[in-house]
Design a protein around this motif. Sequence first.
Motif, PDB file in Angstrom:
ATOM      1  N   LEU A   1       0.941  -1.248  -0.090  1.00  0.00           N
ATOM      2  CA  LEU A   1      -0.048  -0.002  -0.122  1.00  0.00           C
ATOM      3  C   LEU A   1       0.765   1.395   0.035  1.00  0.00           C
ATOM      4  N   ILE A   2       1.903   1.387   0.915  1.00  0.00           N
ATOM      5  CA  ILE A   2       2.888   2.343   0.982  1.00  0.00           C
ATOM      6  C   ILE A   2       3.522   2.556  -0.551  1.00  0.00           C
ATOM      7  N   GLY A   3       3.954   1.586  -1.054  1.00  0.00           N
ATOM      8  CA  GLY A   3       4.612   1.664  -2.286  1.00  0.00           C
ATOM      9  C   GLY A   3       3.480   2.132  -3.443  1.00  0.00           C
ATOM     10  N   LEU A   4       2.563   1.543  -3.417  1.00  0.00           N
ATOM     11  CA  LEU A   4       1.558   2.042  -4.318  1.00  0.00           C
ATOM     12  C   LEU A   4       1.192   3.389  -4.265  1.00  0.00           C
TER      13      LEU A   4
ATOM     14  N   VAL B   1      11.066  16.775  -7.233  1.00  0.00           N
ATOM     15  CA  VAL B   1      12.199  16.147  -6.543  1.00  0.00           C
ATOM     16  C   VAL B   1      12.161  16.137  -4.975  1.00  0.00           C
ATOM     17  N   ASN B   2      11.590  17.228  -4.677  1.00  0.00           N
ATOM     18  CA  ASN B   2      10.923  17.314  -2.940  1.00  0.00           C
ATOM     19  C   ASN B   2      10.265  16.367  -2.452  1.00  0.00           C
TER      20      ASN B   2
ATOM     21  N   ILE C   1      10.766  13.215   0.323  1.00  0.00           N
ATOM     22  CA  ILE C   1       9.992  13.075   1.392  1.00  0.00           C
ATOM     23  C   ILE C   1       9.418  11.696   1.459  1.00  0.00           C
ATOM     24  N   LEU C   2       8.847  11.356   0.441  1.00  0.00           N
ATOM     25  CA  LEU C   2       8.119   9.982   0.226  1.00  0.00           C
ATOM     26  C   LEU C   2       9.219   9.027   0.584  1.00  0.00           C
ATOM     27  N   LEU C   3      10.527   9.027  -0.005  1.00  0.00           N
ATOM     28  CA  LEU C   3      11.493   7.992   0.451  1.00  0.00           C
ATOM     29  C   LEU C   3      11.865   8.083   1.909  1.00  0.00           C
ATOM     30  N   GLY C   4      11.836   9.381   2.489  1.00  0.00           N
ATOM     31  CA  GLY C   4      12.082   9.458   3.847  1.00  0.00           C
ATOM     32  C   GLY C   4      10.971   8.665   4.549  1.00  0.00           C
ATOM     33  N   VAL C   5       9.768   9.052   4.170  1.00  0.00           N
ATOM     34  CA  VAL C   5       8.750   8.135   4.612  1.00  0.00           C
ATOM     35  C   VAL C   5       8.806   6.788   4.885  1.00  0.00           C
TER      36      VAL C   5
END
Length: 656
Positions: free
Chosen positions: A16-19, A174-175, A179-183
């Motif tokens: 779910l997070i990945g999607l 990019v921002n 952010i999503l990568l950090g999450v």
Amino acid sequence: MKISLQSQLVALLGLLIGLSIFSVLGFRYFKMQDLQTEVNLLSQASSEINHAQTMQEQWLTTLDLFLNDRQSYLAQGIDNQTKQLIKKYGEITAFANKTATSNNLEQLLSTINQGTQKLAFAKTQDEQQWNQFIIESDDLTEQLLDAADALSISIKEEYAQRETALSESQSQLVNLAFILLGVYLVTSITVGWWNSYTLVKPLEQLSHIAREGIKSSTDEDPKLKIDKGPTEIRQLSESLQHYSTGLKQQQRKTEKAHKEEQQTRQQLSTVMDTAPSAILSTDGAFNVLTLNPATEKIFGLKSENIIGQSLSRFIPALEQHKEEFSKLTDFQTRSIKGAKELPVEISSAEFHSNGKTQYLFMIRDVSRRVAQEKKMKNLNEQLVQSEKLASIGQLSAGVAHEINNPVGFVKSNIEVLSDYFDTFKDYMSAINKLSQSTSQEITEEQIQDLNDLKEELDIDYLVEDSLEIFGSSKDGLERVCKIVEEMKAFSHVEKDEQQPEDLANLIEQAVSLTANEVKYKADVQTVYGKLPKIQCWRTKLLQVLINLLVNASHAMKERGYIRVKTYQRDDNAIIEVLDNGCGISPENQKSIFAPFFTTKPVGQGTGLGLHVTQSIIAKHGGEISVKSKVGAGTCFTIVLPIAGVIAETSEDLGVL
């Protein structure tokens, strides 16, 4: 909670997070791509507007030349340039999506072009009309230039706006990605920690308990069961508990089996040490590796003089059987080199140890058995000879009768010849008397008297008859000699050697010896097939044929027939003795070859005839079988190998 459910939830959460991340990033990326497309189109439109302005200036120059100089030939050029401008502005507005502006420009250009074409191709060129068109064209041209400038400014302003928006969108993408990568990383670390706490910790606890249980030297079962953790880990601990308990029990059984194996090895060692037979092992090259004490006794050598040596050095006869060591069974030889001569029996088997081929040999001292076999062989020979003598006794009356007949008529012939001799004597006396007469000449009267005496005594008949009597007497005496020779040969103990014999001759001899016994009960018929001579013991096979012929005659309640037939089948000679006597019941057929079995009254049979017959046929390497039906007759079938069998002589066994 079960690990499977926990893993499914973690996997679902990650999915779910990945999607979600990919959906957001994808949406922003595609939006940025739309802006990039618009910027590219506007950039191309801006480039094209500059080209259009150059074309527009050329068009205005041509139009001024036409209006000022009134050169009609320029109308066609204006028309072409107008079409090109209209096409170019159409392309630009297509890039910039400025359809309304494009329509306005096309309308202005078409109006000016139509006026130009009208003046250029008019029959008369009115001054006033030219001036009016110049005024109108200036006004229209001014509108055209304003509209073109407005289009250029509009495109450039929109290009600047879209380029700014694109830059902002790229920066936002990019921002957002960071952010999503950090999450995602924070979520993964959190889930990993939770997974470690709920899965790894119980597994580490279980592993620690298992290691401690393995290190424990006590005989108690290790305690591996845990009460906390996921269901599967608790079930795993229970399974490990059962497994460790079973392993501990198996360990106890293994230790017990090891002790029993040691006891068995000890017992086997004791058996090997006390075994009366020599037991030894060799490597693939047949060099002796191990042996038991009996080997020293049988070989007559110490173990250090045997181990490491080739076995064929002590038993040379084995040299020719090296290729058969893996399947050598009951090979016999008469002595062991280095020991006193004694018969032994050798068996061997192939086995593999540590990937290497080895052989196990067992050598048995069979001197006692050989002595017993020799004794039994002698007894069997005596039994066969006794049965032969019994047959001779049974045939003796008939043989005596067969001898008495020719002897009787020979005696009668001698008496007749004695009378003939007296007559010949009288005749010879007359001849001698005449030859001794003093007369110088024998008168015709004397010769006539002698001839009269010859006729009176019938000398010519007597001479002729005497020759016939001598011939018949000779035949009778030859018959007597033949019978005597046959009886002599039959009763003789022959050497243990096979000789080539003609079966037909043997059968004829058997028929001759049994003639007086058989002729009153049956007619003997012989049918001989084409057969080569067979290797056999003559008198023994003759004894078999006599037995079968006599038995067949005894089976006749009424006069019948006995048919003896020979033929060849493959490499065997077949003899069939068929009679139409009373037959043998199925119950008696099962025991007919057993020793001392007889259906004759007490005192009329020994019960050894067919047993000896079977033994003789077996010695020839053949077989004898019987088919019989009560009331119909019996057929004995003998199968004999034409090549014979190899006798068990010392050469065959290989004396060392």
